[in-house]
Design an enzyme around this catalytic site. Structure first.
Site, PDB file in Angstrom:
ATOM      1  N   PHE A  29       6.348  -2.353   5.872  1.00  0.00           N
ATOM      2  CA  PHE A  29       7.353  -2.307   4.809  1.00  0.00           C
ATOM      3  C   PHE A  29       7.154  -1.014   4.024  1.00  0.00           C
ATOM      4  O   PHE A  29       6.040  -0.661   3.661  1.00  0.00           O
ATOM      5  CB  PHE A  29       7.211  -3.532   3.898  1.00  0.00           C
ATOM      6  N   ALA A  63       2.886  -6.216   2.578  1.00  0.00           N
ATOM      7  CA  ALA A  63       1.677  -6.277   1.768  1.00  0.00           C
ATOM      8  C   ALA A  63       1.089  -7.686   1.710  1.00  0.00           C
ATOM      9  O   ALA A  63      -0.131  -7.854   1.676  1.00  0.00           O
ATOM     10  CB  ALA A  63       1.971  -5.775   0.358  1.00  0.00           C
ATOM     11  N   PHE A  64       1.940  -8.697   1.705  1.00  0.00           N
ATOM     12  CA  PHE A  64       1.452 -10.075   1.628  1.00  0.00           C
ATOM     13  C   PHE A  64       0.534 -10.402   2.806  1.00  0.00           C
ATOM     14  O   PHE A  64      -0.411 -11.163   2.659  1.00  0.00           O
ATOM     15  CB  PHE A  64       2.637 -11.047   1.578  1.00  0.00           C
ATOM     16  N   GLU A  65       0.800  -9.822   3.955  1.00  0.00           N
ATOM     17  CA  GLU A  65       0.036 -10.138   5.171  1.00  0.00           C
ATOM     18  C   GLU A  65      -1.283  -9.373   5.286  1.00  0.00           C
ATOM     19  O   GLU A  65      -2.061  -9.610   6.205  1.00  0.00           O
ATOM     20  CB  GLU A  65       0.903  -9.857   6.407  1.00  0.00           C
ATOM     21  N   THR A  94      13.378  -8.406  -9.692  1.00  0.00           N
ATOM     22  CA  THR A  94      12.907  -9.792  -9.674  1.00  0.00           C
ATOM     23  C   THR A  94      11.384  -9.822  -9.819  1.00  0.00           C
ATOM     24  O   THR A  94      10.727  -8.786  -9.803  1.00  0.00           O
ATOM     25  CB  THR A  94      13.284 -10.490  -8.343  1.00  0.00           C
ATOM     26  N   HIS A  96       9.400 -10.857  -7.608  1.00  0.00           N
ATOM     27  CA  HIS A  96       8.812 -10.751  -6.267  1.00  0.00           C
ATOM     28  C   HIS A  96       7.697  -9.715  -6.225  1.00  0.00           C
ATOM     29  O   HIS A  96       6.631  -9.955  -5.671  1.00  0.00           O
ATOM     30  CB  HIS A  96       9.912 -10.411  -5.252  1.00  0.00           C
ATOM     31  N   PHE A 121      -8.929  -0.311  -1.190  1.00  0.00           N
ATOM     32  CA  PHE A 121      -7.649  -0.864  -1.629  1.00  0.00           C
ATOM     33  C   PHE A 121      -6.646   0.255  -1.819  1.00  0.00           C
ATOM     34  O   PHE A 121      -6.722   1.032  -2.774  1.00  0.00           O
ATOM     35  CB  PHE A 121      -7.858  -1.633  -2.946  1.00  0.00           C
ATOM     36  N   ARG A 135       2.140   9.615  -4.873  1.00  0.00           N
ATOM     37  CA  ARG A 135       0.835   9.026  -4.575  1.00  0.00           C
ATOM     38  C   ARG A 135       0.531   8.994  -3.078  1.00  0.00           C
ATOM     39  O   ARG A 135      -0.553   8.618  -2.671  1.00  0.00           O
ATOM     40  CB  ARG A 135       0.764   7.629  -5.174  1.00  0.00           C
TER      41      ARG A 135
END
Length: 168
Positions: A29, A63-65, A94, A96, A121, A135
């Site tokens: 993503f 990122a969630f995974e 939102t 999210h 990280f 960045r």
């Protein structure tokens, strides 16, 4: 003149990645940003002694995974010495963004603590695309490279602590 630190033992890591095996987890993503982070991370590891053949890149959907995939990558006896987690979240209208950023951070942090593994990280959390670009190699350096260097330093620190605990 003697000072209070003279007899204090100080332990710290270094930036020598030689002989270590790294897994770089990179989110698909926002790939136009995360690919730049990946290039920075690989370059930093190789520049600091890692062999390219000791680096494995694992692409995850988002990122969630990152945390679940990191846990899977660490299974078994012959896993990786260090991990670098890379992703890019940009704030929207939102909640999210906040939910994913928080869960990814907690998941990776918890994994690092519970498994005692060095995890760099490199999850960007920005308000705008411009901030993300800066960045990922523009005005603010490459946060992928910084995350890789943090993983190396943490890995070598863990090894230094282990040697200090087990004797000379």
């Amino acid at each position: 003149m003697a000072g209070p630190m003279d007899d204090v033992r100080v332990l710290e890591g270094d930036l020598d990645a030689s002989g270590a095996r790294f897994c770089i987890l990179v989110s698909r993503f926002n790939a136009f940003i995360t690919e730049r982070l990946l290039e920075g991370a690989v370059d930093a590891l190789v520049r600091h002694g890692a062999k390219a053949s000791d680096i494995t890149v694992v692409r995850v959907p988002g990122a969630f995974e990152l945390a679940a995939t990191a846990a899977k990558a660490l299974e078994g006896e012959h896993g990786f010495d260090g991990l670098v987690a890379l992703g890019c979240l940009m704030r929207g209208d939102t909640i999210h963004f906040d939910l994913i950023a928080g869960e990814a951070t907690k998941g990776l942090s918890g994994l690092s603590v519970s498994r005692g593994v060095a995890i760099g990280f490199g999850l960007l959390t920005t308000d705008t695309l411009e901030q993300a670009v800066h960045r990922a190699g523009a005005k603010h350096g490459n946060k992928g490279a910084e995350a890789a260097m943090a993983a190396v330093e943490q890995l070598t620190l863990f090894r230094t602590i282990e040697r200090a605990r087990t004797g000379p």
